[in-house]
Design a protein around this motif. Structure first.
Motif, PDB file in Angstrom:
ATOM      1  N   ASP A 181     -16.805   6.948   3.557  1.00 57.15           N
ATOM      2  CA  ASP A 181     -15.397   6.984   3.961  1.00 57.15           C
ATOM      3  C   ASP A 181     -15.183   6.597   5.422  1.00 57.15           C
ATOM      4  OD1 ASP A 181     -14.643   7.732   1.440  1.00 57.15           O
ATOM      5  OD2 ASP A 181     -14.307   9.848   1.925  1.00 57.15           O
ATOM      6  N   LEU A 182     -16.216   6.742   6.236  1.00 57.77           N
ATOM      7  CA  LEU A 182     -16.067   6.462   7.661  1.00 57.77           C
ATOM      8  C   LEU A 182     -15.483   5.071   7.906  1.00 57.77           C
ATOM      9  CD1 LEU A 182     -16.748   7.706  10.500  1.00 57.77           C
ATOM     10  CD2 LEU A 182     -18.838   6.334  10.429  1.00 57.77           C
ATOM     11  N   GLY A 183     -15.928   4.105   7.122  1.00 59.45           N
ATOM     12  CA  GLY A 183     -15.473   2.742   7.314  1.00 59.45           C
ATOM     13  C   GLY A 183     -13.973   2.569   7.162  1.00 59.45           C
ATOM     14  N   LEU A 184     -13.345   3.386   6.326  1.00 62.14           N
ATOM     15  CA  LEU A 184     -11.898   3.294   6.139  1.00 62.14           C
ATOM     16  C   LEU A 184     -11.162   3.618   7.431  1.00 62.14           C
ATOM     17  CD1 LEU A 184     -11.595   5.099   2.684  1.00 62.14           C
ATOM     18  CD2 LEU A 184     -11.680   2.642   3.114  1.00 62.14           C
ATOM     19  N   TRP A 185     -11.652   4.631   8.142  1.00 62.32           N
ATOM     20  CA  TRP A 185     -11.013   5.025   9.399  1.00 62.32           C
ATOM     21  C   TRP A 185     -11.399   4.089  10.545  1.00 62.32           C
ATOM     22  CZ3 TRP A 185     -11.072   8.331   5.437  1.00 62.32           C
ATOM     23  CH2 TRP A 185     -10.029   9.243   5.322  1.00 62.32           C
ATOM     24  N   LEU A 186     -12.627   3.595  10.532  1.00 62.95           N
ATOM     25  CA  LEU A 186     -13.052   2.666  11.582  1.00 62.95           C
ATOM     26  C   LEU A 186     -12.184   1.414  11.579  1.00 62.95           C
ATOM     27  CD1 LEU A 186     -16.958   2.796  11.229  1.00 62.95           C
ATOM     28  CD2 LEU A 186     -15.554   3.968  12.928  1.00 62.95           C
ATOM     29  N   THR A 187     -11.997   0.834  10.414  1.00 66.84           N
ATOM     30  CA  THR A 187     -11.205  -0.397  10.341  1.00 66.84           C
ATOM     31  C   THR A 187      -9.721  -0.108  10.556  1.00 66.84           C
ATOM     32  OG1 THR A 187     -11.134  -0.183   7.917  1.00 66.84           O
ATOM     33  CG2 THR A 187     -12.845  -1.596   8.865  1.00 66.84           C
ATOM     34  N   LYS A 188      -9.269   1.067  10.152  1.00 67.88           N
ATOM     35  CA  LYS A 188      -7.868   1.441  10.384  1.00 67.88           C
ATOM     36  C   LYS A 188      -7.579   1.509  11.888  1.00 67.88           C
ATOM     37  CE  LYS A 188      -5.555   2.855   7.445  1.00 67.88           C
ATOM     38  NZ  LYS A 188      -4.723   2.107   6.484  1.00 67.88           N
ATOM     39  N   VAL A 189      -8.478   2.145  12.622  1.00 66.48           N
ATOM     40  CA  VAL A 189      -8.303   2.243  14.073  1.00 66.48           C
ATOM     41  C   VAL A 189      -8.346   0.868  14.715  1.00 66.48           C
ATOM     42  CG1 VAL A 189      -9.465   2.997  16.187  1.00 66.48           C
ATOM     43  CG2 VAL A 189      -9.086   4.617  14.322  1.00 66.48           C
ATOM     44  N   ARG A 190      -9.285   0.048  14.271  1.00 67.47           N
ATOM     45  CA  ARG A 190      -9.402  -1.292  14.868  1.00 67.47           C
ATOM     46  C   ARG A 190      -8.118  -2.096  14.653  1.00 67.47           C
ATOM     47  NH1 ARG A 190      -9.221  -4.482  17.739  1.00 67.47           N
ATOM     48  NH2 ARG A 190     -10.617  -6.196  18.327  1.00 67.47           N
ATOM     49  N   ALA A 191      -7.521  -1.968  13.488  1.00 68.08           N
ATOM     50  CA  ALA A 191      -6.289  -2.706  13.203  1.00 68.08           C
ATOM     51  C   ALA A 191      -5.102  -2.127  13.967  1.00 68.08           C
ATOM     52  CB  ALA A 191      -6.009  -2.694  11.704  1.00 68.08           C
ATOM     53  N   LEU A 192      -5.009  -0.813  14.018  1.00 73.68           N
ATOM     54  CA  LEU A 192      -3.839  -0.182  14.645  1.00 73.68           C
ATOM     55  C   LEU A 192      -3.834  -0.344  16.164  1.00 73.68           C
ATOM     56  CD1 LEU A 192      -3.444   3.126  12.602  1.00 73.68           C
ATOM     57  CD2 LEU A 192      -2.035   1.068  12.473  1.00 73.68           C
ATOM     58  N   THR A 193      -5.007  -0.509  16.776  1.00 69.24           N
ATOM     59  CA  THR A 193      -5.016  -0.703  18.232  1.00 69.24           C
ATOM     60  C   THR A 193      -4.314  -2.000  18.630  1.00 69.24           C
ATOM     61  OG1 THR A 193      -7.235  -1.670  18.077  1.00 69.24           O
ATOM     62  CG2 THR A 193      -7.097   0.656  18.688  1.00 69.24           C
ATOM     63  N   GLY A 194      -4.306  -2.977  17.742  1.00 71.14           N
ATOM     64  CA  GLY A 194      -3.616  -4.224  18.026  1.00 71.14           C
ATOM     65  C   GLY A 194      -2.244  -4.322  17.396  1.00 71.14           C
ATOM     66  N   ALA A 195      -1.916  -3.395  16.493  1.00 72.73           N
ATOM     67  CA  ALA A 195      -0.625  -3.445  15.814  1.00 72.73           C
ATOM     68  C   ALA A 195       0.504  -3.041  16.754  1.00 72.73           C
ATOM     69  CB  ALA A 195      -0.648  -2.516  14.593  1.00 72.73           C
ATOM     70  N   TRP A 196       1.643  -3.682  16.603  1.00 66.43           N
ATOM     71  CA  TRP A 196       2.821  -3.407  17.424  1.00 66.43           C
ATOM     72  C   TRP A 196       2.516  -3.570  18.916  1.00 66.43           C
ATOM     73  CZ3 TRP A 196       7.802  -2.541  15.637  1.00 66.43           C
ATOM     74  CH2 TRP A 196       7.920  -2.536  14.235  1.00 66.43           C
ATOM     75  N   GLY A 197       1.749  -4.587  19.220  1.00 65.31           N
ATOM     76  CA  GLY A 197       1.420  -4.907  20.605  1.00 65.31           C
ATOM     77  C   GLY A 197       0.075  -4.352  21.009  1.00 65.31           C
ATOM     78  N   GLY A 198      -0.780  -5.221  21.529  1.00 69.67           N
ATOM     79  CA  GLY A 198      -2.097  -4.792  21.974  1.00 69.67           C
ATOM     80  C   GLY A 198      -2.054  -4.173  23.356  1.00 69.67           C
ATOM     81  N   ALA A 199      -3.227  -3.762  23.824  1.00 67.72           N
ATOM     82  CA  ALA A 199      -3.313  -3.064  25.110  1.00 67.72           C
ATOM     83  C   ALA A 199      -2.807  -3.934  26.262  1.00 67.72           C
ATOM     84  CB  ALA A 199      -4.756  -2.627  25.367  1.00 67.72           C
ATOM     85  N   GLY A 200      -3.089  -5.230  26.227  1.00 67.33           N
ATOM     86  CA  GLY A 200      -2.648  -6.107  27.309  1.00 67.33           C
ATOM     87  C   GLY A 200      -1.140  -6.134  27.447  1.00 67.33           C
TER      88      GLY A 200
END
Length: 319
Positions: free
Chosen positions: A287-306
């Motif tokens: 199950d870990l992979g589900l959360w890993l990829t979710k976090v990776r996608a959400l960090t860029g969703a609705w505008g990235g850090a830059g």
């Protein structure tokens, strides 16, 4: 103005946790990634029974008339359980964009909405399950149709669709629509990061090396403590941004600061959880992979850090 989680908010969050713990959201997420929506839609119907889609819909339109502070409490739980679907779009953003006559259906969960807001949100998330797809362009809202998709995301449960270049005008789009989307995603990141920390901590107590649980080693303790600290430092920023949205002061600065902090904390949680789990964390069955990829996608969703760092800087320069 300060934001402290109220007894009512805490009770609602606990009820939501209990519901989602029984719902087997990992299985629903895997099915959603395959294009099998019914398990995920069943979860959505149960969320509707608790009033989640009705949060930001005005009471006179069948909603709860809740505030942004209620929103972040709920979305942290949704992120903790990795619920699939266009949550930020339908629950946080659409209530301020839809025509009044559609709001009762949105509040009841009968209607799911997706939103594109180019250039930062170029695709409509899970538009194939949405009853209405909206696009915000030049400060105006349009109802649009799917052009093609899905476009592949690092998170297989996030199905992204391009929309038609022309749509049906609906009216002006309030500036707060974007801020609410960012705020909801920030809270989701916090919740996902918390789940990763909890799982990594639990696994560190079980996994042994040289006859000892790895959690007993100082280096591992420090890794997990760093994650806990980053999450606890990000949470007040997310809560503070919710207060700013409610009060209408320094919204862009506070919301963007919250997104950066929540994204970095969740990303650290993901890296640390993978490091603690070792090779098993890379397997598709875990199950870990589900959360890993979710976090990776959400960090860029609705505008990235830059983008969000630039907004914070611009706000500070204008002070």
């Amino acid at each position: 103005m300060r934001f402290a989680v109220s007894a009512e908010q805490r009770q609602f969050a606990e009820s939501l946790h209990e519901l989602l713990a029984r719902a087997d959201t990992p299985a629903a997420g895997r099915a959603w990634a395959r294009g099998e929506h019914e398990p995920g839609l069943k979860v959505w119907r149960e969320l509707a029974d608790l009033g989640v889609p009705a949060l930001l819909v005005p009471e006179r339109r069948g909603g709860l008339g809740a505030s942004a502070t209620d929103l972040v409490v709920v979305f942290e739980v949704l992120g903790h359980h990795a619920v699939p679907g266009p949550l930020a779009e339908s629950v946080a953003v659409a209530p301020s964009l839809l025509a009044p006559e559609l709001l009762p259906a949105l509040a009841s969960g009968e209607l799911i909405a997706s939103v594109a807001l180019p250039p930062l949100v170029p695709f409509a998330l899970d538009a194939d399950v949405a009853g209405v797809v909206l696009r915000v362009r030049d400060g105006r809202t349009e109802r649009v149709e799917i052009a093609e998709g899905p476009v592949r995301s690092v998170d297989a449960a996030r199905r992204l669709f391009r929309v038609e270049p022309e749509g049906t005008p609906l009216g002006a789009a309030p500036a707060e629509a974007f801020e609410l989307g960012v705020l909801a995603v920030s809270a989701q990141l916090l919740g996902a990061g918390q789940w990763l920390l909890e799982r990594a901590s639990a696994y560190a107590k079980q996994r042994e090396q040289y006859g000892r649980p790895i959690g007993s080693y100082q280096a591992v303790k420090h890794l997990l403590a760093d994650v806990a600290t980053r999450l606890e430092l990000a949470r007040p920023l997310v809560h503070g941004a919710a207060v700013a949205v409610t009060g209408g002061e320094a919204v862009a600065r506070d919301v963007s600061a919250a997104k950066v902090a929540a994204g970095e904390a969740a990303y650290l949680a993901a890296r640390t959880a993978l490091q603690v789990h070792g090779a098993i964390g890379y397997t598709a069955e875990h199950d870990l992979g589900l959360w890993l990829t979710k976090v990776r996608a959400l960090t860029g969703a609705w505008g990235g850090a830059g983008h969000h760092r630039a907004r914070v800087l611009a706000a500070l320069e204008d002070m």
